[in-house]
Design a protein around this motif. Structure first.
Motif, mmCIF file in Angstrom:
data_model
loop_
_atom_site.group_PDB
_atom_site.id
_atom_site.type_symbol
_atom_site.label_atom_id
_atom_site.label_comp_id
_atom_site.label_asym_id
_atom_site.label_seq_id
_atom_site.Cartn_x
_atom_site.Cartn_y
_atom_site.Cartn_z
ATOM 1 N N GLU A 174 0.841 -1.198 0.000
ATOM 2 C CA GLU A 174 0.000 0.000 0.000
ATOM 3 C C GLU A 174 0.881 1.255 0.000
ATOM 4 O OE1 GLU A 174 -3.733 0.266 0.138
ATOM 5 O OE2 GLU A 174 -3.131 -1.607 -0.810
ATOM 6 N N ALA A 175 1.948 1.235 0.791
ATOM 7 C CA ALA A 175 2.869 2.374 0.839
ATOM 8 C C ALA A 175 3.474 2.628 -0.540
ATOM 9 C CB ALA A 175 3.965 2.114 1.868
ATOM 10 N N ALA A 176 3.790 1.558 -1.258
ATOM 11 C CA ALA A 176 4.355 1.707 -2.605
ATOM 12 C C ALA A 176 3.337 2.338 -3.556
ATOM 13 C CB ALA A 176 4.816 0.354 -3.130
ATOM 14 N N ILE A 177 2.072 1.945 -3.436
ATOM 15 C CA ILE A 177 1.019 2.495 -4.293
ATOM 16 C C ILE A 177 0.885 3.999 -4.066
ATOM 17 C CG2 ILE A 177 -1.490 2.552 -4.680
ATOM 18 C CD1 ILE A 177 -1.484 -0.490 -4.063
ATOM 19 N N TYR A 178 0.964 4.420 -2.814
ATOM 20 C CA TYR A 178 0.738 5.823 -2.459
ATOM 21 C C TYR A 178 2.024 6.633 -2.373
ATOM 22 C CZ TYR A 178 -4.046 4.485 -1.826
ATOM 23 O OH TYR A 178 -5.303 4.019 -2.070
ATOM 24 N N GLY A 179 3.175 5.974 -2.498
ATOM 25 C CA GLY A 179 4.447 6.689 -2.481
ATOM 26 C C GLY A 179 4.812 7.263 -1.129
ATOM 27 N N SER A 180 4.330 6.645 -0.052
ATOM 28 C CA SER A 180 4.624 7.145 1.290
ATOM 29 C C SER A 180 4.504 6.021 2.311
ATOM 30 C CB SER A 180 3.651 8.260 1.669
ATOM 31 O OG SER A 180 3.827 8.632 3.025
ATOM 32 N N VAL A 181 5.468 5.989 3.225
ATOM 33 C CA VAL A 181 5.382 5.021 4.321
ATOM 34 C C VAL A 181 4.732 5.648 5.551
ATOM 35 C CG1 VAL A 181 7.346 3.636 3.551
ATOM 36 C CG2 VAL A 181 7.715 5.556 5.127
ATOM 37 N N ASP A 182 4.319 6.899 5.427
ATOM 38 C CA ASP A 182 3.699 7.610 6.539
ATOM 39 C C ASP A 182 2.208 7.293 6.589
ATOM 40 O OD1 ASP A 182 3.423 9.280 8.715
ATOM 41 O OD2 ASP A 182 3.124 11.073 7.487
ATOM 42 N N MET A 183 1.906 6.055 6.964
ATOM 43 C CA MET A 183 0.511 5.633 7.120
ATOM 44 C C MET A 183 0.393 4.866 8.425
ATOM 45 S SD MET A 183 0.232 2.734 4.056
ATOM 46 C CE MET A 183 -0.132 3.970 2.867
ATOM 47 N N PRO A 184 -0.736 5.033 9.141
ATOM 48 C CA PRO A 184 -0.878 4.430 10.466
ATOM 49 C C PRO A 184 -0.547 2.942 10.569
ATOM 50 C CG PRO A 184 -2.643 5.990 10.092
ATOM 51 C CD PRO A 184 -1.878 5.889 8.788
ATOM 52 N N PRO A 185 -0.928 2.088 9.607
ATOM 53 C CA PRO A 185 -0.584 0.670 9.771
ATOM 54 C C PRO A 185 0.929 0.407 9.792
ATOM 55 C CG PRO A 185 -2.284 0.937 8.117
ATOM 56 C CD PRO A 185 -1.779 2.305 8.441
ATOM 57 N N LEU A 186 1.707 1.331 9.230
ATOM 58 C CA LEU A 186 3.159 1.155 9.218
ATOM 59 C C LEU A 186 3.851 1.890 10.360
ATOM 60 C CD1 LEU A 186 3.877 1.415 5.388
ATOM 61 C CD2 LEU A 186 3.835 -0.639 6.806
ATOM 62 N N THR A 187 3.216 2.919 10.888
ATOM 63 C CA THR A 187 3.847 3.715 11.946
ATOM 64 C C THR A 187 3.354 3.342 13.338
ATOM 65 O OG1 THR A 187 2.214 5.490 11.693
ATOM 66 C CG2 THR A 187 4.250 5.668 10.387
ATOM 67 N N GLN A 188 2.303 2.528 13.411
ATOM 68 C CA GLN A 188 1.748 2.123 14.698
ATOM 69 C C GLN A 188 2.782 1.363 15.516
ATOM 70 O OE1 GLN A 188 -1.588 -0.691 14.550
ATOM 71 N NE2 GLN A 188 -2.544 0.436 16.222
ATOM 72 N N THR A 189 2.862 1.682 16.798
ATOM 73 C CA THR A 189 3.801 0.998 17.689
ATOM 74 C C THR A 189 3.122 -0.227 18.305
ATOM 75 O OG1 THR A 189 3.134 2.222 19.659
ATOM 76 C CG2 THR A 189 4.881 3.212 18.285
ATOM 77 N N LEU A 190 3.929 -1.078 18.891
ATOM 78 C CA LEU A 190 3.393 -2.262 19.557
ATOM 79 C C LEU A 190 2.477 -1.860 20.709
ATOM 80 C CD1 LEU A 190 3.215 -5.322 19.841
ATOM 81 C CD2 LEU A 190 5.303 -5.241 21.235
ATOM 82 N N SER A 191 2.871 -0.871 21.495
ATOM 83 C CA SER A 191 2.026 -0.469 22.628
ATOM 84 C C SER A 191 0.711 0.139 22.136
ATOM 85 C CB SER A 191 2.758 0.492 23.563
ATOM 86 O OG SER A 191 3.130 1.670 22.888
ATOM 87 N N GLU A 192 0.722 0.860 21.030
ATOM 88 C CA GLU A 192 -0.520 1.390 20.460
ATOM 89 C C GLU A 192 -1.429 0.250 19.994
ATOM 90 O OE1 GLU A 192 1.122 5.661 18.690
ATOM 91 O OE2 GLU A 192 1.169 3.874 17.421
ATOM 92 N N LEU A 193 -0.825 -0.745 19.355
ATOM 93 C CA LEU A 193 -1.606 -1.895 18.889
ATOM 94 C C LEU A 193 -2.189 -2.667 20.064
ATOM 95 C CD1 LEU A 193 -2.649 -3.823 16.695
ATOM 96 C CD2 LEU A 193 -0.443 -4.956 16.779
ATOM 97 N N GLU A 194 -1.394 -2.861 21.108
ATOM 98 C CA GLU A 194 -1.887 -3.571 22.286
ATOM 99 C C GLU A 194 -3.093 -2.841 22.889
ATOM 100 O OE1 GLU A 194 2.245 -5.699 23.810
ATOM 101 O OE2 GLU A 194 1.805 -3.638 24.424
#
Length: 169
Positions: free
Chosen positions: A42-62
């Motif tokens: 998805e990041a490749a499609i949009y040209g950015s890795v700045d998206m929540p599924p990629l920047t979310q931390t383990l503690s945020e996910l927990e």
């Protein structure tokens, strides 16, 4: 909900059972790993890795797992997919469907989506994806979702919200 053993007869790569189970706190690390791997495309499609599924931390996910419901898909014990959702006022809000890249296209996303719908008492399900995510949109439409709204992101793309009636009425 009890574990459900499901055999995906269309799989050629693997003839193993896909086991769908409720997501748990103990799944957080594996879910984050699959989520990051899945959203790289998805990041490749949009040209950015700045998206929540990629920047979310383990503690945020927990923390998210403590406040939402979800399901995992495993093949031979390996977590290969996850879906998270929350039910509010008769609406099933589905988010973060993540499938391991090496098993994408084998029906696991569809299976998780259908399992979440069955587990819900909601009348309507809603999810969203980006307007450039054509494979996601095709999958959701093939599962009975219809475009409900497009919200421009200001960069030529939009958030595409899709809905599906789950109950007759």
């Amino acid at each position: 909900m009890s574990d459900t053993d499901i055999v995906n007869e269309d799989q050629e790569k693997t003839q193993s059972e896909i086991v769908i189970s409720p997501i748990s706190d103990e799944d957080a690390g594996e879910v984050l790993t699959v989520q990051r791997a899945a959203f790289v495309s998805e990041a490749a499609i949009y040209g950015s890795v700045d998206m929540p599924p990629l920047t979310q931390t383990l503690s945020e996910l927990e923390a998210e797992l403590r406040s939402e419901s979800g399901l995992t898909a495993r093949i031979d014990g390996r977590l290969v997919g996850a879906i998270r959702y929350v039910e509010r006022d008769g609406l099933l809000l589905i988010g973060r469907i993540a499938i391991a890249p090496d098993v994408q296209g084998e029906g696991i996303g569809r299976l998780l989506l259908e399992s979440a719908e069955r587990a819900s008492g909601a009348d309507v399900a809603e999810l969203f994806t980006g307007s450039l995510s054509e494979a996601n949109i095709r999958l959701y439409r093939s599962c009975g979702y219809e475009e409900h709204e497009r919200v421009p992101d200001g960069d030529g793309t939009a958030q595409v919200f899709l809905r599906k009636n789950l109950r007759a009425g």
